[in-house]
Design a protein around this motif. Structure first.
Motif, mmCIF file in Angstrom:
data_model
loop_
_atom_site.group_PDB
_atom_site.id
_atom_site.type_symbol
_atom_site.label_atom_id
_atom_site.label_comp_id
_atom_site.label_asym_id
_atom_site.label_seq_id
_atom_site.Cartn_x
_atom_site.Cartn_y
_atom_site.Cartn_z
ATOM 1 N N UNK C 204 -27.349 15.727 -8.100
ATOM 2 C CA UNK C 204 -26.952 16.704 -7.093
ATOM 3 C C UNK C 204 -28.089 16.835 -6.087
ATOM 4 N N UNK C 205 -27.732 16.979 -4.821
ATOM 5 C CA UNK C 205 -28.733 17.294 -3.789
ATOM 6 C C UNK C 205 -28.578 18.755 -3.385
ATOM 7 N N UNK C 212 -29.960 29.826 -4.371
ATOM 8 C CA UNK C 212 -29.225 29.905 -5.633
ATOM 9 C C UNK C 212 -28.724 28.502 -5.976
ATOM 10 N N UNK C 214 -26.988 27.753 -9.058
ATOM 11 C CA UNK C 214 -26.105 27.752 -10.227
ATOM 12 C C UNK C 214 -24.918 26.809 -10.047
ATOM 13 N N UNK C 215 -24.411 26.700 -8.823
ATOM 14 C CA UNK C 215 -23.269 25.809 -8.601
ATOM 15 C C UNK C 215 -23.626 24.373 -8.961
ATOM 16 N N UNK C 216 -24.752 23.899 -8.431
ATOM 17 C CA UNK C 216 -25.182 22.525 -8.711
ATOM 18 C C UNK C 216 -25.506 22.345 -10.188
ATOM 19 N N UNK C 218 -24.415 24.016 -12.737
ATOM 20 C CA UNK C 218 -23.188 24.034 -13.541
ATOM 21 C C UNK C 218 -22.578 22.639 -13.605
ATOM 22 N N UNK C 219 -22.580 21.973 -12.458
ATOM 23 C CA UNK C 219 -22.031 20.610 -12.431
ATOM 24 C C UNK C 219 -22.865 19.658 -13.278
ATOM 25 N N UNK C 222 -22.422 20.131 -16.961
ATOM 26 C CA UNK C 222 -21.135 19.602 -17.428
ATOM 27 C C UNK C 222 -21.195 18.103 -17.688
ATOM 28 N N UNK C 244 -33.050 28.811 -13.572
ATOM 29 C CA UNK C 244 -31.581 28.732 -13.611
ATOM 30 C C UNK C 244 -31.092 27.592 -14.498
ATOM 31 N N UNK C 246 -32.246 26.922 -17.370
ATOM 32 C CA UNK C 246 -32.116 27.557 -18.690
ATOM 33 C C UNK C 246 -31.035 28.628 -18.680
ATOM 34 N N UNK C 247 -30.905 29.321 -17.545
ATOM 35 C CA UNK C 247 -29.923 30.414 -17.481
ATOM 36 C C UNK C 247 -28.489 29.916 -17.520
ATOM 37 N N UNK C 248 -28.268 28.664 -17.105
ATOM 38 C CA UNK C 248 -26.909 28.134 -17.209
ATOM 39 C C UNK C 248 -26.620 27.696 -18.639
ATOM 40 N N UNK C 249 -27.624 27.770 -19.507
ATOM 41 C CA UNK C 249 -27.407 27.429 -20.910
ATOM 42 C C UNK C 249 -27.765 25.995 -21.257
#
Ligand SMILES: Nc1ncnc2c1ncn2[C@@H]1O[C@H](COP(=O)(O)OP(=O)(O)OP(=O)(O)O)[C@@H](O)[C@H]1O
Ligand SMILES: [Mg+2]
Lengths: 235, 292, 380
Positions: C204-205, C212, C214-216, C218-219, C222, C244, C246-249
């Motif tokens: 992702x770029x 923020x 989180x969108x990138x 999250x991808x 996945x 983030x 780590x925050x996305x899990x």
């Protein structure tokens, strides 16, 4: 009771009211007449504190009120029902009346009692208390404007063109209302385009022309003098 | 389409969107009541984040207390700013007011750089790194807090404006300032408290969003930009409009970034503004001017 | 008005007047100091880095001066602000040479500044460029120019070997900034890591203005990669990304781009940076003799943690001192000093540095990892 002396009011650098002096005694109905743009509204706005006078004084019951903010003038008992009504289109009738009572002088009536009195005066407002002002007819809006002013328990009520935009029967009702308010002890300063109506209601009249008082006379004298009517009032 | 990822992106978007709403609410209130386009709104957001940071590091306060203290102090600063700048200028030309708000923004941002230093800082929060799994969606406690606190605050603000006496005074002033004055409303007081409320809300957003990112003295630019996009979309002066527009912007950014391209994310906001201005110049959710 | 020079003269007189100062110190004070211009971003976006570099250089100079200076002469540092802009860098260099008559220049924290500044100093004065990485800084011939930082090619060569040989993720995904450097990184590492059998899951770029991520992330999460590689120069963006991630899990390995691990990042990222890898010429426990005293001096004088950027400032001072000391003590014998530095390895805080004929340094690079909020070398 209300005394205006050598009042000067300007918009930017342009003076619209020059050395206007007038007085309203307790229990009188006084009218301020004159053609369009004569400075009637400007004079009322300066009294109510919406505009700041650049010269002269305004006093009420012996106290200077020309440096006060509008809400302080209302607290003294001078209430201005403005030209164009200046209602809050998205607010209900009842909300207007509640706000009107905010700075009310303490009087014999409490809020609920005063509300009942106003509703008796304008029964249609009781019916429509939850309606938004913006959706009402011109006549009903004028009632809301006057009722809002009455909620402040005025000693002196200044009405600016209350008949504007009213149907002819409504104008008669309005005249009756003004009479009954006067009868209940409220002093009235009336500005009206309908000079006939104003002169019939009033005790005395001031004629304003391009920002100056050109005549002060008993209302019935003016009404009886056709020359004066054509010369100053364009009738 | 992977449903887990989709749900996650929606959740991310709603959280970000709710933060935008919180920022935009103050902006729209100030526009609605005071008729000021306040470019310095983002700086009050920045101050909120920094005061929370310093209340935590210097005074040793816990995060929640620090955030509340920050919001209160910034609200007080708002009263001062309004008294010194906007109230005296209220009868001046709109453009003068616009420029002075821009000047105030620069003044605060530059003083911030001098006082706080240019290096980034991090607002510590006990909720920042704690992960909550809600179904398939993963969010930190802080993000849930941003959402929940914003909902609570917005509901409170809504009820306040709708039903409290002062709220009615605010609405009246917004809908007809001269009429409000002649009704006996103390306009100066309404301006002062509304500006304080707006600044407090901005500061609270800063304190809430702070722990999800890093703070530096120029973060106000970001905040005011998002705020304006939302306010224009939702309709100038409309609080409910800001709510829908903010959530919409957050979700569209998140889905656009997630399924089209991240490079596109920032452009989405501008594209939406242009579309809204062409199609519904009063905003997506607005039917008339004035605070409702 | 009392200038800096007057102050130094006054200090020197005072030193003479104090009876217990030995004869060598007295002789020292009579010698004029060796004047070094330190040109860096002291305001604007790079102000924090500029400050670190200045502190590092001052600490190194203080140690050398405490030992009696170089060939009997003290080192004097003069500080100039280039505001991170080429124009200001050029005017600062001119001022340093023409008005202040300095003997050496240390500067070039940003590539853009280094590229303009070197044309003003070309073949006139020995100039030590610090952190700039642009290949053209040393490519374009300048007989008195030295550049300390490793080029990005040197870094990626080292780092890809370390990732393949020591970190050993089975698969990897990239989170890179969308600029020339971020795209170059992606190309380099996709190729280098692919060659050693690591599966590339995707990339992702993000934008340079994003706050923020989180969108990138999250991808990327996945895609379920074994490791996420983060290319971030901006400390604030970097810290947000590491948090983030780590925050996305995401629970896998996190690999930070080479040269971008610093104490400020550790401070801002909290526990999220724990066990994250990077490559850096700077490790505290590198066993260099001058490292320990420098760390001590630095921590005594400044509140910031010692860092790579600060060490570059120190290296610049050490290099100049070694050059002057090794050639008989004349700071203006530029040809001799330059030849000496290119012919000999110079011991510095970061290790022994060698220079190519073009003045490019070869520095030891280490695989580092954050452990208990300390950046430590990974030993195999
Ligand atoms: N807001 C304003 N700015 C500038 N000039 C104004 C403003 N309001 C009124 N004027 C000018 O001041 C003068 C007096 O206006 P004013 O409204 O007081 O007259 P009026 O007697 O109430 O007239 P009308 O019968 O039309 O209501 C007019 O020349 C008008 O053009
Ligand atoms: Mg009028």
């Amino acid at each position: 009771m209300l005394k205006v002396e050598n009042l000067q009011v300007s918009y930017g650098h342009r003076e619209a009211v020059h050395n206007v002096s007038l007085r309203v005694e307790e229990g009188e109905i006084v009218t301020l007449v004159g053609s369009n743009g004569a400075g009637k509204t400007t004079t009322l706005k300066a009294i109510s504190g919406l505009l700041r006078a650049s010269g002269g004084t305004v006093s009420f019951d012996g106290e200077r009120i020309d440096r006060l903010a509008p809400h302080q003038v209302i607290e003294r008992g001078v209430v201005h029902v403005p030209e164009g009504r200046l209602l809050f289109p998205e607010m209900t009738v009842l909300e207007h009346l509640e706000l009107g009572a905010l700075r009310g002088r303490p009087g014999s009536m409490g809020f609920a009692e005063r509300l009942r009195w106003v509703y008796d005066l304008f029964p249609v407002l009781a019916e429509r208390h939850a309606q938004k002002a913006g959706t009402m007819s011109g006549g009903q809006q004028q009632m809301v404007a006057i009722a809002r002013g009455l909620m402040a328990n005025p000693k002196c009520l200044m009405l600016d063109e209350p008949s504007l935009g009213l149907a002819p029967i409504m104008v008669d009702t309005l005249a009756d209302t003004i009479k009954s308010l006067h009868a209940s002890g409220i002093t009235v300063l009336l500005v009206e385009q309908r000079v006939d109506l104003a002169l019939r209601l009033a005790d005395r009249a001031y004629v304003l022309e391009t920002g100056r008082v050109v005549m002060e006379e008993a209302a019935h004298t003016l009404l009886a003098d056709p020359r004066i009517k054509t010369a100053y009032l364009g009738l | 389409m992977d449903f887990t990822v989709f749900a996650q992106q929606i959740a991310n978007g709603l959280v970000n969107g709710m933060a935008y709403v919180l920022i935009a609410t103050g902006l729209t209130l100030v526009f609605g009541v005071l008729r000021i386009v306040n470019f310095a709104h983002g700086e009050f957001y920045m101050l909120g984040a920094y005061l929370t940071y310093f209340a935590g590091t210097l005074l040793g306060l816990d995060y929640i207390t620090a955030a509340v203290l920050g919001a209160v102090v910034v609200a007080a600063l708002g009263v001062v700013a309004n008294k010194l700048i906007f109230w005296p200028l209220r009868r001046d030309h709109e453009f003068t007011i616009l420029l002075s708000s821009l000047g105030l923004a620069l003044l605060i941002a530059n003083s911030g750089e001098l006082l706080f230093g240019a290096d980034p800082k991090y607002v510590e929060s006990p909720f920042a790194d704690e992960i909550l799994d809600i179904g398939t969606v993963t969010l930190t406690q802080q993000r849930v807090l941003v959402f929940a606190a914003a909902v609570a605050v917005l509901v409170a603000v809504y009820l306040f404006i709708r039903y409290s006496r002062f709220g009615k005074m605010m609405r009246a002033t917004a809908q007809n300032p001269d009429g409000a004055a002649l009704t006996g409303i103390n306009i100066g007081l309404v301006h002062s408290y509304t500006f304080a409320l707006a600044c407090g809300l901005a500061a609270l957003s800063g304190a809430l969003v702070g722990p999800t990112v890093m703070i530096f003295p120029t973060i106000g630019n970001w905040a005011v930009l998002k705020g304006f996009i939302v306010v224009i979309m939702g309709g100038l002066g409309s609080v409910t409009g800001a709510l829908f527009a903010g959530l919409l912007l957050g979700v569209i950014e998140s889905l656009g970034g997630g399924y089209i391209s991240l490079g596109f994310m920032e452009a989405i906001g501008y594209a939406m503004i242009i579309a809204v201005l062409l199609w519904r110049p009063n905003g997506l959710f607005s039917t008339a001017r004035g605070l409702r | 008005m009392l200038g800096r020079r007057d102050l130094i003269a006054a200090a020197a007189t005072l030193a003479l007047a104090i009876p217990f100062v030995g004869p060598s110190a007295g002789a020292l004070a009579q010698q004029p100091p060796i004047r070094i211009a330190l040109i860096g971003p002291m305001s604007g976006t790079g102000a924090f880095e500029g400050q670190l570099g200045l502190e590092g250089a001052q600490a190194a100079a203080a140690i050398i001066n405490a030992k009696g200076g170089v060939a009997g002469r003290k080192l004097e540092l003069l500080n100039y602000d280039d505001k991170g802009s080429p124009e200001d860098g050029v005017s600062a260099a001119k001022r340093a040479i023409e008005q202040d008559n300095v003997d050496f220049i240390i500067g070039g924290w940003f590539s853009a500044v280094a590229l303009s500044m070197k044309e003003v100093t070309r073949d006139k004065i020995i100039t030590v460029m610090t952190s700039s990485q642009h290949p053209k800084v040393t490519e374009e011939g300048h007989k008195y120019l030295f550049r300390l930082n490793a080029t990005s090619a040197m870094m990626s060569n080292f780092y890809s070997k370390a990732i393949c040989g020591q970190i050993k993720p089975k698969s990897i995904a990239f989170m890179n900034v969308n600029d020339d450097w971020g795209r170059l990184e992606l190309d380099n590492y996709t190729k280098l890591l692919g060659e050693c059998g690591i599966e590339i899951k995707g990339h992702e770029f993000y934008n340079r203005t994003d706050t923020d991520f989180t969108t990138a992330l999250t991808k990327l999460k996945a895609l379920n990669p074994d490791a996420i590689y983060v290319a971030a120069i901006n400390t604030s963006q970097g810290a947000t990304i590491y948090r983030q991630v780590r925050q996305t899990g995401f629970r896998g390995k996190v690999i930070a781009s080479a040269g971008n691990m610093n104490p400020k990042l550790v401070e801002l990222s909290g526990n999220s940076l724990e066990s994250v890898y990077s490559a850096s010429p700077f490790v505290e426990d590198n066993g260099q003799p001058s490292m320990k005293p420098w760390l001590a001096e630095y921590r005594k004088s400044y509140k910031n943690e010692p860092s790579f950027i600060a060490a570059l400032g120190a290296q610049g001072v050490e290099l100049i001192a070694a050059g002057v000391a090794g050639t008989g003590g004349d700071p203006r014998a530029y040809d001799k000093i330059a030849a000496y530095l290119k012919a000999n390895e110079t011991p510095t805080v970061l290790g022994n540095v060698r220079f190519s004929d073009q003045g490019q340094a070869t520095q030891p690079i280490h695989l580092v990892q954050v452990k208990s909020k300390q950046i430590v070398a990974v030993r195999d």
